[in-house]
Scaffold this motif. Structure first.
Motif, mmCIF file in Angstrom:
data_model
loop_
_atom_site.group_PDB
_atom_site.id
_atom_site.type_symbol
_atom_site.label_atom_id
_atom_site.label_comp_id
_atom_site.label_asym_id
_atom_site.label_seq_id
_atom_site.Cartn_x
_atom_site.Cartn_y
_atom_site.Cartn_z
ATOM 1 N N ALA A 29 0.837 -1.186 0.000
ATOM 2 C CA ALA A 29 0.000 0.000 0.000
ATOM 3 C C ALA A 29 0.875 1.240 0.000
ATOM 4 N N LYS A 61 -4.872 7.072 3.837
ATOM 5 C CA LYS A 61 -6.317 7.045 3.594
ATOM 6 C C LYS A 61 -6.663 6.677 2.165
ATOM 7 N N SER A 62 -5.740 6.913 1.222
ATOM 8 C CA SER A 62 -6.056 6.664 -0.192
ATOM 9 C C SER A 62 -6.067 5.176 -0.537
ATOM 10 N N ASP A 63 -5.445 4.330 0.284
ATOM 11 C CA ASP A 63 -5.482 2.889 0.049
ATOM 12 C C ASP A 63 -6.902 2.387 0.307
ATOM 13 N N GLU A 64 -7.449 1.607 -0.619
ATOM 14 C CA GLU A 64 -8.841 1.160 -0.530
ATOM 15 C C GLU A 64 -9.112 0.333 0.727
ATOM 16 N N ASP A 65 -8.253 -0.633 1.016
ATOM 17 C CA ASP A 65 -8.457 -1.485 2.189
ATOM 18 C C ASP A 65 -8.331 -0.692 3.483
ATOM 19 N N THR A 66 -7.362 0.191 3.525
ATOM 20 C CA THR A 66 -7.159 1.005 4.716
ATOM 21 C C THR A 66 -8.317 1.975 4.898
ATOM 22 N N SER A 67 -8.788 2.532 3.814
ATOM 23 C CA SER A 67 -9.927 3.435 3.865
ATOM 24 C C SER A 67 -11.151 2.716 4.439
ATOM 25 N N ARG A 68 -11.341 1.468 4.029
ATOM 26 C CA ARG A 68 -12.447 0.663 4.541
ATOM 27 C C ARG A 68 -12.275 0.433 6.050
#
Length: 176
Positions: A29, A61-68
């Motif tokens: 990420a 925050k821009s990483d999809e999994d991390t954002s979730r």
């Protein structure tokens, strides 16, 4: 007077940079990568929480999994995450090496015990890291030892020591 035989100490600090980070799960990420301090031989010192920049938090925050995960954390905590809260979660994942599943379980575990404060969650994370916990299953096994009901039953049986794995297993069977 300085002793010329005293060893010299070289203190260098690596500046954080935004780049690709590979989490222990193998997932890569875009997020800050800060080299954690290496504890001295025989020391159990945990890494200190770095001060992440706004750009590093944005990359996190821009990483999809991390954002979730951040969204789920907001739902568990019932509040929008402050930059300080995001720094704590980033520290747990980036420096302590927690997977998203373990971080999710950590937050859920604390909230289920009525603890929504990120400082408390961080302390539990540090404890789990010291214990070598790497999966939610290992965390659940460890947390069973610290369940208040387990200690209440141990006291009722006249035992005041920390329960063994076998005792925890039997007590949990009795409770079901």
């Amino acid at each position: 007077l300085m002793d010329s035989t005293a060893p010299s100490v070289n203190m260098t600090v690596e500046a954080p940079s935004v780049g690709m980070t590979t989490y222990p799960s193998g997932r890569m990420a875009a997020c800050p990568s800060v080299t954690p301090p290496t504890p001295a031989h025989g020391s159990s010192a945990m890494p200190e929480k770095p001060n992440y920049t706004a750009e590093q938090l944005q990359a996190f925050k821009s990483d999809e999994d991390t954002s979730r995960l951040l969204f789920v954390a907001e739902q568990y905590l019932k509040k929008p995450l402050s930059p300080s809260d995001m720094r704590t979660i980033l520290f747990i994942m980036d420096k302590l090496g927690f997977s998203e599943d373990l971080t999710d379980y950590l937050i859920q575990y604390c909230v289920d015990r009525g603890k929504r404060d990120l400082r408390y969650i961080e302390k539990v994370a540090l404890n789990w890291a010291e214990q070598g916990i790497t999966t939610p299953k290992e965390a659940a096994a460890l947390s069973g030892k610290y369940d208040r009901a387990v200690y209440d039953i141990m006291r009722a049986l006249g035992r005041s020591n920390t329960p063994t794995e076998t005792e925890v297993t039997y007590i949990n069977r009795w409770r079901k």
